[in-house]
Write a protein that holds these residues in place. Structure first.
Motif, short mmCIF file in Angstrom:
data_model
loop_
_atom_site.label_atom_id
_atom_site.label_comp_id
_atom_site.label_asym_id
_atom_site.label_seq_id
_atom_site.Cartn_x
_atom_site.Cartn_y
_atom_site.Cartn_z
N ALA A 56 0.69 -1.24 -0.14
CA ALA A 56 0.07 -0.06 -0.09
C ALA A 56 0.81 1.41 -0.03
O ALA A 56 0.60 2.29 -0.69
CB ALA A 56 -0.95 -0.28 1.34
N VAL A 57 2.01 1.07 0.83
CA VAL A 57 2.97 2.45 0.95
C VAL A 57 3.32 2.66 -0.67
O VAL A 57 3.48 3.74 -0.93
CB VAL A 57 4.09 2.09 1.94
N ALA A 58 3.87 1.76 -1.19
CA ALA A 58 4.57 1.69 -2.61
C ALA A 58 3.55 2.26 -3.50
O ALA A 58 4.06 3.00 -4.33
CB ALA A 58 5.06 0.45 -3.17
N ILE A 59 2.27 1.79 -3.46
CA ILE A 59 1.19 2.28 -4.48
C ILE A 59 1.02 3.65 -4.44
O ILE A 59 1.02 4.62 -5.31
CB ILE A 59 -0.24 1.49 -4.01
N GLN A 60 0.87 4.45 -3.04
CA GLN A 60 0.48 5.62 -2.68
C GLN A 60 1.65 6.50 -2.99
O GLN A 60 1.34 7.62 -3.87
CB GLN A 60 0.19 5.82 -1.36
N ALA A 61 3.05 6.21 -2.94
CA ALA A 61 4.08 6.74 -3.06
C ALA A 61 4.44 6.90 -4.70
O ALA A 61 5.23 7.93 -5.31
CB ALA A 61 5.25 6.26 -2.35
N SER A 62 4.03 5.92 -5.50
CA SER A 62 4.34 5.87 -6.62
C SER A 62 3.43 6.72 -7.47
O SER A 62 3.70 7.44 -8.25
CB SER A 62 3.97 4.26 -7.33
N GLY A 63 2.11 6.55 -7.04
CA GLY A 63 1.17 7.64 -7.47
C GLY A 63 1.49 9.09 -7.38
O GLY A 63 1.11 9.95 -8.27
N THR A 64 1.94 9.48 -6.56
CA THR A 64 2.47 10.80 -6.15
C THR A 64 4.07 11.36 -6.70
O THR A 64 4.34 12.12 -6.68
CB THR A 64 2.60 11.26 -4.63
N GLY A 65 4.79 10.05 -7.31
CA GLY A 65 6.07 10.37 -7.85
C GLY A 65 7.13 10.44 -6.82
O GLY A 65 8.22 10.64 -6.98
N GLU A 66 6.76 9.91 -5.36
CA GLU A 66 7.88 10.03 -4.56
C GLU A 66 8.82 8.73 -4.94
O GLU A 66 10.05 8.75 -4.20
CB GLU A 66 7.23 10.00 -3.18
N LEU A 67 8.00 7.76 -5.37
CA LEU A 67 9.08 6.51 -5.73
C LEU A 67 8.99 5.92 -7.04
O LEU A 67 7.84 6.71 -7.75
CB LEU A 67 8.56 5.35 -4.95
N ALA A 68 10.14 5.50 -7.64
CA ALA A 68 10.08 5.18 -9.14
C ALA A 68 10.44 3.98 -9.48
O ALA A 68 11.03 3.24 -8.26
CB ALA A 68 10.95 6.41 -9.74
N ALA A 69 11.09 3.63 -10.43
CA ALA A 69 11.28 2.24 -10.96
C ALA A 69 12.75 1.87 -10.17
O ALA A 69 13.72 2.80 -9.81
CB ALA A 69 11.80 2.33 -12.38
N GLY A 70 12.63 0.54 -9.38
CA GLY A 70 13.64 0.12 -8.62
C GLY A 70 13.64 0.45 -7.32
O GLY A 70 14.31 -0.07 -6.29
N ASP A 71 12.57 1.31 -6.82
CA ASP A 71 12.39 1.51 -5.53
C ASP A 71 11.61 0.39 -4.63
O ASP A 71 10.50 -0.37 -5.52
CB ASP A 71 11.36 2.75 -5.01
N LEU A 72 12.12 -0.28 -3.67
CA LEU A 72 11.64 -1.32 -2.99
C LEU A 72 11.06 -1.10 -1.73
O LEU A 72 12.20 -0.72 -0.86
CB LEU A 72 12.51 -2.55 -3.10
N CYS A 73 9.74 -1.10 -1.20
CA CYS A 73 9.48 -0.90 0.22
C CYS A 73 9.37 -2.37 0.77
O CYS A 73 8.87 -3.17 0.17
CB CYS A 73 8.42 -0.39 0.08
N TRP A 74 9.95 -2.23 2.03
CA TRP A 74 9.90 -3.75 2.68
C TRP A 74 9.48 -3.68 4.11
O TRP A 74 9.64 -2.28 4.63
CB TRP A 74 11.52 -4.25 2.77
#
Length: 244
Positions: free
Chosen positions: A24-42
């Motif tokens: 869920a964190v990765a989905i939200q942060a990707s939608g806002t541009g905070e995360l991009a390709a290669g970012d991995l939330c664990w």
């Protein structure tokens, strides 16, 4: 306290508190541009190995959905390499992970709204969750209640969350490299080889239920299902609930 996972150079790790869902964190942060390709939330939780990877495919969504079975193959390879020799790790189509016949985890795929199968998505989020241990009262553990078993219960007492996440990340990158050169064909045999054999398979896709005998996996990771009307195919996108 377990050490943090270490990742290959192509991945950037982001720790998520134990009480939060990294998918869920990765989905939200990707939608806002905070995360991009290669970012991995664990997740820092130690009761499970849970992580989510942001990808930015350069292909249509219909092909990008192959990342889900590719991740399943990577997980199978990872646990085959670091787990005990008596661990029978298998899959149930489309995205369920099994250890010695019991459900131990799953793979998830998120696609932004409005992206069709013929479109190239700006990003997708690929996640996995594997139960390491089960609490005394499983119903008090959100996210684990549906698991029938856990790795510790299946003889994997030497493993921990960190080792599993690290191994999965390494093997996934290796399989992505093979996929970029040879497509899903490189992983097809591994995906089919670990598929749970069942006489009758019931697959729920939205309000519809499909039942029959699994006769194979197509070249894209889809299910070939035989019923009284013959053999028909269900795409991996259908299985994951992704509308075309």
């Amino acid at each position: 306290m377990l050490p943090d996972p270490e990742f290959p150079p192509l991945l950037s790790g982001h720790a998520v508190p134990a009480g939060e869902d990294p998918f869920a964190v990765a989905i939200q942060a990707s939608g806002t541009g905070e995360l991009a390709a290669g970012d991995l939330c664990w997740s820092r939780a130690e009761t499970h190995a849970r992580a989510a990877i942001v990808l930015e495919p350069e292909c249509a969504l219909s092909k990008a959905t192959q990342m889900a079975p590719l991740l399943m193959v990577a997980i199978g390879d990872a646990l085959g390499a670091i787990g005990p020799p008596n661990l029978a790790f298998m899959y149930r189509w489309p995205a369920t992970l099994l250890a010695n016949g019991g459900e131990v985890g799953e793979v998830m795929l998120h696609v932004p709204e409005g992206v069709g199968l013929g479109d190239t998505p700006g990003f997708i989020v690929l996640g996995f969750s594997i139960a390491m241990s089960l609490p005394a009262d499983i119903h008090d553990a959100p996210g684990l209640a549906r698991h029938a078993t856990a790795l510790f219960e299946e003889g994997c007492g030497d493993l921990d969350r960190t080792r599993v996440i690290e191994a999965v990340a390494r093997h996934f990158l290796s399989w992505v490299d093979a996929w970029e050169h040879d497509g899903f064909g490189a992983a097809h045999a591994d995906f089919l080889g670990r598929m749970q054999p069942v006489d009758r398979l019931v697959v729920a896709i939205g309000p519809d239920t499909h039942e029959g005998r699994m006769v194979g996996i197509d070249e894209d990771g889809g299910l070939l299902l035989e019923d009284t009307d013959g053999v028909r195919g269900l795409s991996i996108a259908q299985g994951l609930g992704i509308a075309g």
